[in-house]
Motif scaffolding. Structure first.
Motif, PDB file in Angstrom:
ATOM      1  N   ASN A   1       0.812  -1.219   0.000  1.00  0.00           N
ATOM      2  CA  ASN A   1       0.000   0.000   0.000  1.00  0.00           C
ATOM      3  C   ASN A   1       0.845   1.270   0.000  1.00  0.00           C
ATOM      4  N   ILE A   2       2.174   1.126  -0.080  1.00  0.00           N
ATOM      5  CA  ILE A   2       3.088   2.265  -0.174  1.00  0.00           C
ATOM      6  C   ILE A   2       3.994   2.041  -1.387  1.00  0.00           C
ATOM      7  N   ILE A   3       4.165   3.091  -2.184  1.00  0.00           N
ATOM      8  CA  ILE A   3       4.983   3.005  -3.389  1.00  0.00           C
ATOM      9  C   ILE A   3       6.226   3.885  -3.241  1.00  0.00           C
ATOM     10  N   ALA A   4       7.363   3.338  -3.648  1.00  0.00           N
ATOM     11  CA  ALA A   4       8.613   4.102  -3.736  1.00  0.00           C
ATOM     12  C   ALA A   4       9.126   3.971  -5.172  1.00  0.00           C
ATOM     13  N   PHE A   5       9.990   4.892  -5.581  1.00  0.00           N
ATOM     14  CA  PHE A   5      10.497   4.901  -6.946  1.00  0.00           C
ATOM     15  C   PHE A   5      12.021   4.897  -6.943  1.00  0.00           C
ATOM     16  N   LEU A   6      12.591   4.152  -7.877  1.00  0.00           N
ATOM     17  CA  LEU A   6      14.043   4.158  -8.064  1.00  0.00           C
ATOM     18  C   LEU A   6      14.329   3.856  -9.522  1.00  0.00           C
ATOM     19  N   ASP A   7      15.020   4.763 -10.193  1.00  0.00           N
ATOM     20  CA  ASP A   7      15.416   4.499 -11.573  1.00  0.00           C
ATOM     21  C   ASP A   7      16.631   3.582 -11.600  1.00  0.00           C
ATOM     22  N   ALA A   8      16.881   3.004 -12.761  1.00  0.00           N
ATOM     23  CA  ALA A   8      17.888   1.949 -12.881  1.00  0.00           C
ATOM     24  C   ALA A   8      19.318   2.464 -12.916  1.00  0.00           C
ATOM     25  N   ASP A   9      19.513   3.753 -12.668  1.00  0.00           N
ATOM     26  CA  ASP A   9      20.868   4.300 -12.570  1.00  0.00           C
ATOM     27  C   ASP A   9      21.091   5.052 -11.258  1.00  0.00           C
ATOM     28  N   ASP A  10      20.098   5.010 -10.365  1.00  0.00           N
ATOM     29  CA  ASP A  10      20.188   5.717  -9.087  1.00  0.00           C
ATOM     30  C   ASP A  10      20.387   4.740  -7.929  1.00  0.00           C
ATOM     31  N   LEU A  11      20.668   5.293  -6.745  1.00  0.00           N
ATOM     32  CA  LEU A  11      20.998   4.463  -5.579  1.00  0.00           C
ATOM     33  C   LEU A  11      20.284   4.972  -4.336  1.00  0.00           C
ATOM     34  N   TRP A  12      19.931   4.023  -3.449  1.00  0.00           N
ATOM     35  CA  TRP A  12      19.420   4.362  -2.130  1.00  0.00           C
ATOM     36  C   TRP A  12      20.481   4.094  -1.074  1.00  0.00           C
ATOM     37  N   LYS A  13      20.537   4.954  -0.049  1.00  0.00           N
ATOM     38  CA  LYS A  13      21.326   4.634   1.135  1.00  0.00           C
ATOM     39  C   LYS A  13      20.658   3.481   1.882  1.00  0.00           C
ATOM     40  N   VAL A  14      21.424   2.785   2.698  1.00  0.00           N
ATOM     41  CA  VAL A  14      20.964   1.538   3.304  1.00  0.00           C
ATOM     42  C   VAL A  14      19.742   1.726   4.200  1.00  0.00           C
ATOM     43  N   ASP A  15      19.572   2.894   4.824  1.00  0.00           N
ATOM     44  CA  ASP A  15      18.443   3.131   5.730  1.00  0.00           C
ATOM     45  C   ASP A  15      17.335   3.952   5.090  1.00  0.00           C
ATOM     46  N   LYS A  16      17.387   4.127   3.787  1.00  0.00           N
ATOM     47  CA  LYS A  16      16.414   4.996   3.108  1.00  0.00           C
ATOM     48  C   LYS A  16      14.974   4.579   3.395  1.00  0.00           C
ATOM     49  N   LEU A  17      14.657   3.319   3.154  1.00  0.00           N
ATOM     50  CA  LEU A  17      13.281   2.865   3.352  1.00  0.00           C
ATOM     51  C   LEU A  17      12.871   2.902   4.819  1.00  0.00           C
ATOM     52  N   ALA A  18      13.749   2.479   5.699  1.00  0.00           N
ATOM     53  CA  ALA A  18      13.414   2.457   7.128  1.00  0.00           C
ATOM     54  C   ALA A  18      13.065   3.854   7.633  1.00  0.00           C
ATOM     55  N   ILE A  19      13.887   4.828   7.266  1.00  0.00           N
ATOM     56  CA  ILE A  19      13.671   6.201   7.735  1.00  0.00           C
ATOM     57  C   ILE A  19      12.403   6.790   7.128  1.00  0.00           C
ATOM     58  N   MET A  20      12.197   6.569   5.825  1.00  0.00           N
ATOM     59  CA  MET A  20      11.062   7.195   5.156  1.00  0.00           C
ATOM     60  C   MET A  20       9.727   6.526   5.484  1.00  0.00           C
ATOM     61  N   VAL A  21       9.732   5.221   5.718  1.00  0.00           N
ATOM     62  CA  VAL A  21       8.495   4.560   6.154  1.00  0.00           C
ATOM     63  C   VAL A  21       8.063   5.105   7.510  1.00  0.00           C
ATOM     64  N   ASP A  22       9.029   5.256   8.408  1.00  0.00           N
ATOM     65  CA  ASP A  22       8.734   5.827   9.722  1.00  0.00           C
ATOM     66  C   ASP A  22       8.249   7.269   9.598  1.00  0.00           C
ATOM     67  N   PHE A  23       8.894   8.042   8.733  1.00  0.00           N
ATOM     68  CA  PHE A  23       8.506   9.441   8.521  1.00  0.00           C
ATOM     69  C   PHE A  23       7.097   9.542   7.946  1.00  0.00           C
ATOM     70  N   LEU A  24       6.755   8.652   7.025  1.00  0.00           N
ATOM     71  CA  LEU A  24       5.412   8.655   6.441  1.00  0.00           C
ATOM     72  C   LEU A  24       4.359   8.385   7.508  1.00  0.00           C
ATOM     73  N   HIS A  25       4.603   7.407   8.359  1.00  0.00           N
ATOM     74  CA  HIS A  25       3.635   7.077   9.415  1.00  0.00           C
ATOM     75  C   HIS A  25       3.508   8.210  10.424  1.00  0.00           C
ATOM     76  N   GLN A  26       4.632   8.819  10.789  1.00  0.00           N
ATOM     77  CA  GLN A  26       4.607   9.910  11.756  1.00  0.00           C
ATOM     78  C   GLN A  26       3.932  11.165  11.192  1.00  0.00           C
ATOM     79  N   SER A  27       4.149  11.432   9.917  1.00  0.00           N
ATOM     80  CA  SER A  27       3.641  12.664   9.311  1.00  0.00           C
ATOM     81  C   SER A  27       2.139  12.634   9.078  1.00  0.00           C
ATOM     82  N   LYS A  28       1.588  11.429   8.955  1.00  0.00           N
ATOM     83  CA  LYS A  28       0.156  11.248   8.717  1.00  0.00           C
ATOM     84  C   LYS A  28      -0.327  11.992   7.472  1.00  0.00           C
ATOM     85  N   CYS A  29       0.508  11.991   6.436  1.00  0.00           N
ATOM     86  CA  CYS A  29       0.102  12.569   5.159  1.00  0.00           C
ATOM     87  C   CYS A  29       0.237  11.515   4.071  1.00  0.00           C
ATOM     88  N   GLU A  30      -0.028  11.904   2.826  1.00  0.00           N
ATOM     89  CA  GLU A  30      -0.078  10.905   1.749  1.00  0.00           C
ATOM     90  C   GLU A  30       1.238  10.727   0.998  1.00  0.00           C
TER      91      GLU A  30
END
Length: 301
Positions: free
Chosen positions: A76-105
């Motif tokens: 129920n949550i979508i993230a985007f990554l193009d095939a030439d870009d990179l995520w830091k190792v904690d990217k999803l963990a931090i942003m999932v928590d931020f999404l839940h805390q922010s209570k926005c879309e």
């Protein structure tokens, strides 16, 4: 993750997902008609990690590829990554928590801009970021902030899946379809929140879609104009004002007669009911010279 002939960077991008500290993810890779070794690379990773899935389509550009991935997603949550870009190792963990805390879309963060394989001689700024700040965007103020420029590094976004379907997903523009989507979401009243933490690496190289700044300006003008024609009265003047801002930006990039003549036709076509713009057809471009004509149009805008 849309990919077209992405063999050079694809493996690194996939690895950056596999290495995430947040493990409850699925990676959907859309092969957009690649003719290099992309499909073999994807197959190797699928054998390594069952959370990775792939779908193939004939070449239809990034927006359609992203839509196909969204439609095949199960979360129920979508993230985007193009095939030439990179995520830091904690990217999803931090942003999932931020999404839940922010209570926005929709939430997004900052990212580094990483320059690779450039041949245009532009200076490379080390540790350059997008300059994302902690902020909230909603309503007419949010729309105006985004009309000034696209504030979101796409690779940092987390957005609720159902929210994307409410505005019809991405268009098939090929460039700036994300800019268009953000504006459509804001016009619908969706709330965005941003985090100034750097959580990803956006790679710029000679084959990347937005490496051509002038093309991005053209596409942004088309986005604003198309939305301007359909927005309600409360937003009409705002879109008109910022369309002029983008006209000026485009004019500042033009350095030859033929490019100016081509853009002049765009302005006249987009403003058929505006008398002062139609006056431009009266003044002979050839006799005035395009530089003088350009000064005139700056005055009219």
């Amino acid at each position: 993750m849309p990919v077209y002939n992405g063999e050079k960077f694809l493996g690194e991008s996939i690895y950056s997902v596999i290495k995430q500290s947040y493990s409850d993810w699925e990676l959907i890779i859309i092969d957009d008609g690649s003719i290099d070794n992309t499909s073999e690379i994807i197959s190797d990773f699928i054998a390594l990690d069952k959370r990775i899935k792939t779908f193939y389509q004939t070449n239809m550009k990034q927006g359609i590829a992203r839509n196909l991935g969204i439609k095949h997603s199960t979360g129920n949550i979508i993230a985007f990554l193009d095939a030439d870009d990179l995520w830091k190792v904690d990217k999803l963990a931090i942003m999932v928590d931020f999404l839940h805390q922010s209570k926005c879309e929709l939430v997004f963060s900052d990212a580094y801009i990483q320059y690779d394989d450039l041949s245009d001689g532009k200076p490379v700024i080390k540790n350059q970021t997008f300059g994302v700040v902690n902020a909230r965007y909603q309503g007419i103020n949010g729309v105006e902030s985004f009309l000034l420029y696209n504030r979101i590094p796409l690779l940092t976004v987390l957005v609720k899946r159902e929210t994307l379907f409410e505005v019809g997903l991405f268009s098939d523009r090929g460039i700036s379809e994300d800019f268009e989507l953000w504006l459509k979401l804001l016009l619908k009243g969706v709330e965005f929140k941003s985090l100034n933490q750097v959580l990803a690496f956006y790679r710029v190289h000679s084959k990347s879609t937005t490496h051509q700044d002038k093309l991005a300006i053209d596409a942004s003008i088309d986005v604003i104009y198309d939305l301007y024609r359909n927005v309600g009265k409360s937003y009409k003047q705002l879109f008109n004002d910022y369309l002029k801002v983008w006209y000026r930006r485009k004019l500042e990039t033009i350095a030859d007669y033929y490019a100016y003549k081509e853009f002049l036709a765009v302005i006249v076509t987009q403003n058929q009911n505006n008398f002062k713009y139609q006056l431009l057809k009266i003044f002979n471009l050839g006799s005035l010279g395009y530089k003088l004509h350009k000064k005139l149009i700056f005055h009219l805008i």
